[in-house]
Scaffold this motif. Structure first.
Motif, PDB file in Angstrom:
ATOM      1  N   SER A 139      71.051 -66.148   6.600  1.00 42.74           N
ATOM      2  CA  SER A 139      72.299 -66.680   7.146  1.00 42.74           C
ATOM      3  C   SER A 139      72.018 -67.936   7.955  1.00 42.74           C
ATOM      4  O   SER A 139      70.945 -68.076   8.553  1.00 42.74           O
ATOM      5  CB  SER A 139      72.979 -65.635   8.027  1.00 42.74           C
ATOM      6  OG  SER A 139      73.304 -64.486   7.289  1.00 42.74           O
ATOM      7  N   ASN A 140      72.998 -68.832   8.018  1.00 40.64           N
ATOM      8  CA  ASN A 140      72.784 -70.080   8.746  1.00 40.64           C
ATOM      9  C   ASN A 140      73.265 -70.023  10.195  1.00 40.64           C
ATOM     10  O   ASN A 140      73.191 -71.020  10.904  1.00 40.64           O
ATOM     11  CB  ASN A 140      73.453 -71.256   8.024  1.00 40.64           C
ATOM     12  CG  ASN A 140      74.964 -71.089   7.903  1.00 40.64           C
ATOM     13  OD1 ASN A 140      75.537 -70.119   8.381  1.00 40.64           O
ATOM     14  ND2 ASN A 140      75.603 -72.044   7.244  1.00 40.64           N
ATOM     15  N   ASP A 141      73.792 -68.866  10.645  1.00 43.49           N
ATOM     16  CA  ASP A 141      74.121 -68.758  12.066  1.00 43.49           C
ATOM     17  C   ASP A 141      72.923 -68.172  12.791  1.00 43.49           C
ATOM     18  O   ASP A 141      72.211 -67.315  12.248  1.00 43.49           O
ATOM     19  CB  ASP A 141      75.372 -67.911  12.285  1.00 43.49           C
ATOM     20  CG  ASP A 141      75.183 -66.468  11.862  1.00 43.49           C
ATOM     21  OD1 ASP A 141      74.952 -65.613  12.721  1.00 43.49           O
ATOM     22  OD2 ASP A 141      75.253 -66.206  10.641  1.00 43.49           O
ATOM     23  N   PRO A 142      72.643 -68.629  14.008  1.00 42.83           N
ATOM     24  CA  PRO A 142      71.383 -68.303  14.691  1.00 42.83           C
ATOM     25  C   PRO A 142      71.079 -66.814  14.824  1.00 42.83           C
ATOM     26  O   PRO A 142      69.960 -66.379  14.533  1.00 42.83           O
ATOM     27  CB  PRO A 142      71.553 -68.961  16.064  1.00 42.83           C
ATOM     28  CG  PRO A 142      72.489 -70.095  15.824  1.00 42.83           C
ATOM     29  CD  PRO A 142      73.445 -69.595  14.784  1.00 42.83           C
ATOM     30  N   VAL A 143      72.043 -66.008  15.250  1.00 45.53           N
ATOM     31  CA  VAL A 143      71.779 -64.590  15.490  1.00 45.53           C
ATOM     32  C   VAL A 143      71.396 -63.876  14.207  1.00 45.53           C
ATOM     33  O   VAL A 143      70.392 -63.167  14.146  1.00 45.53           O
ATOM     34  CB  VAL A 143      73.005 -63.906  16.126  1.00 45.53           C
ATOM     35  CG1 VAL A 143      72.779 -62.408  16.247  1.00 45.53           C
ATOM     36  CG2 VAL A 143      73.273 -64.481  17.499  1.00 45.53           C
ATOM     37  N   ASN A 144      72.184 -64.061  13.153  1.00 46.50           N
ATOM     38  CA  ASN A 144      71.893 -63.371  11.903  1.00 46.50           C
ATOM     39  C   ASN A 144      70.666 -63.936  11.205  1.00 46.50           C
ATOM     40  O   ASN A 144      69.961 -63.219  10.499  1.00 46.50           O
ATOM     41  CB  ASN A 144      73.110 -63.419  10.987  1.00 46.50           C
ATOM     42  CG  ASN A 144      74.224 -62.523  11.482  1.00 46.50           C
ATOM     43  OD1 ASN A 144      73.987 -61.367  11.827  1.00 46.50           O
ATOM     44  ND2 ASN A 144      75.437 -63.035  11.538  1.00 46.50           N
ATOM     45  N   ALA A 145      70.403 -65.219  11.408  1.00 46.17           N
ATOM     46  CA  ALA A 145      69.178 -65.803  10.854  1.00 46.17           C
ATOM     47  C   ALA A 145      67.949 -65.173  11.492  1.00 46.17           C
ATOM     48  O   ALA A 145      66.975 -64.832  10.807  1.00 46.17           O
ATOM     49  CB  ALA A 145      69.170 -67.313  11.079  1.00 46.17           C
ATOM     50  N   GLU A 146      67.995 -64.994  12.799  1.00 45.64           N
ATOM     51  CA  GLU A 146      66.854 -64.370  13.480  1.00 45.64           C
ATOM     52  C   GLU A 146      66.671 -62.926  13.038  1.00 45.64           C
ATOM     53  O   GLU A 146      65.555 -62.478  12.778  1.00 45.64           O
ATOM     54  CB  GLU A 146      67.038 -64.422  15.001  1.00 45.64           C
ATOM     55  CG  GLU A 146      65.829 -63.847  15.738  1.00 45.64           C
ATOM     56  CD  GLU A 146      66.072 -63.659  17.224  1.00 45.64           C
ATOM     57  OE1 GLU A 146      65.117 -63.267  17.920  1.00 45.64           O
ATOM     58  OE2 GLU A 146      67.206 -63.868  17.691  1.00 45.64           O
ATOM     59  N   ARG A 147      67.764 -62.197  12.929  1.00 45.80           N
ATOM     60  CA  ARG A 147      67.674 -60.802  12.481  1.00 45.80           C
ATOM     61  C   ARG A 147      67.041 -60.730  11.086  1.00 45.80           C
ATOM     62  O   ARG A 147      66.169 -59.898  10.828  1.00 45.80           O
ATOM     63  CB  ARG A 147      69.061 -60.173  12.440  1.00 45.80           C
ATOM     64  CG  ARG A 147      69.657 -59.873  13.792  1.00 45.80           C
ATOM     65  CD  ARG A 147      71.093 -59.414  13.659  1.00 45.80           C
ATOM     66  NE  ARG A 147      71.219 -58.200  12.860  1.00 45.80           N
ATOM     67  CZ  ARG A 147      72.376 -57.718  12.422  1.00 45.80           C
ATOM     68  NH1 ARG A 147      73.504 -58.374  12.671  1.00 45.80           N
ATOM     69  NH2 ARG A 147      72.410 -56.598  11.716  1.00 45.80           N
ATOM     70  N   GLY A 148      67.509 -61.602  10.196  1.00 47.09           N
ATOM     71  CA  GLY A 148      66.958 -61.609   8.849  1.00 47.09           C
ATOM     72  C   GLY A 148      65.492 -61.992   8.833  1.00 47.09           C
ATOM     73  O   GLY A 148      64.687 -61.418   8.090  1.00 47.09           O
ATOM     74  N   ALA A 149      65.150 -62.949   9.677  1.00 45.93           N
ATOM     75  CA  ALA A 149      63.751 -63.379   9.746  1.00 45.93           C
ATOM     76  C   ALA A 149      62.851 -62.254  10.253  1.00 45.93           C
ATOM     77  O   ALA A 149      61.692 -62.141   9.836  1.00 45.93           O
ATOM     78  CB  ALA A 149      63.629 -64.606  10.649  1.00 45.93           C
TER      79      ALA A 149
END
Length: 280
Positions: A139-149
């Motif tokens: 995802s390109n939004d910070p919170v969901n990008a971090e979770r995915g990472a």
């Protein structure tokens, strides 16, 4: 004499304006008010509340307005301008970071059923098929990008730089792990549509559920830590208001738990701890 009349008229007008303003503020800040506006991002949390929470509150005499924002980052500013009373969209981690950055006081009223992310693929049957050069979308939004990472990091595919910010996380905070991968960002709502174009995608659970798919069918399903589960948020000044207490009670009620559990679309959602008192 005319001057005195003008002064009197001015004073009367000022008084009327002041009284009107006080009336507006009193209504807006009334702890016993019977109208609640709740904000949501894109996804099916608004549907959960519409069908599961609104009927409970209506029985108590409330009018509930549900307001859906096209972008999650629009929701917290709406708190600051008092255009919403509560939200069901963010995690504790994001809320705490936002509070600190913007010097405001949002608090977690209670937990919402929360959809974990999952790693999915149409091209590969197992995470063991990963190879250098494969494309993985987050995802390109910070919170969901971090979770995915974090999912990818646990697999050993990547490394996340230390001391990253929840508010500004991006692919630039990712380093190669065991593999040299092409990590790309995409709009969270588009994740499932990319499954034929990329090797792996990390998808938010509410989009999986909305598409009629099972979260549990992902190759890897996130065990969302408490700080990344979705919460019901209010401003600190409102948490002891009667309407907030009634909203909290509705989210923690057996009636709401029974509704969510009865809907196949929500299979795989992480239940609030408060529901443990209601055995299945």
């Amino acid at each position: 004499m005319l001057k005195q009349k003008l002064i009197n008229i001015s004073l009367i007008a000022t008084a009327i304006i002041s009284l009107t303003a006080c009336g507006d503020n009193t209504e807006k800040d009334n702890p016993n008010k019977k109208q609640i506006t709740i904000g949501f991002g894109v996804g099916n949390y608004i549907d959960q509340v519409d069908k599961g929470i609104v009927p409970i509150l209506e029985k108590k005499g409330y009018t509930v307005n549900l307001r859906q924002f096209s972008q999650n980052r629009q929701i917290n500013p709406a708190f600051e301008e008092s255009s919403i009373d509560a939200s069901v969209n963010q995690s504790r981690a994001y809320m705490d970071a936002y509070n600190k950055k913007n010097n405001i006081n949002m608090v977690a009223l209670t937990d919402s059923p929360s959809a974990p992310q999952s790693l999915r693929s149409n091209k590969h049957q197992s995470v063991d098929e990963i190879q250098d050069g494969m494309i993985v979308a987050l995802s390109n939004d910070p919170v969901n990008a971090e979770r995915g990472a974090r999912i990818l990091e646990k697999l050993g595919w990547i490394q996340i730089k230390p001391n990253v910010s929840t508010l500004s996380f991006s692919v630039n905070d990712i380093e190669s792990g065991k593999y040299n991968l092409d990590i790309r960002e995409t709009d969270a709502a588009q994740g499932l549509r990319l499954l034929d174009d990329v090797d792996f995608v990390v998808v938010n659970g509410n989009y999986v559920a909305s598409a009629g798919q099972r979260i549990a069918d992902g190759l890897v399903v996130e065990n969302s830590p408490l700080e990344h589960r979705v919460i019901v948020t209010v401003m600190q000044k409102d948490q002891d208001a009667q309407w907030a207490k009634d909203l909290k009670e509705a989210f923690e009620s057996k009636e709401y738990a029974d509704y969510v559990r009865s809907q196949r679309i929500y299979d795989g959602f992480i239940e609030p701890d408060s529901w443990k008192q209601y055995p299945r």
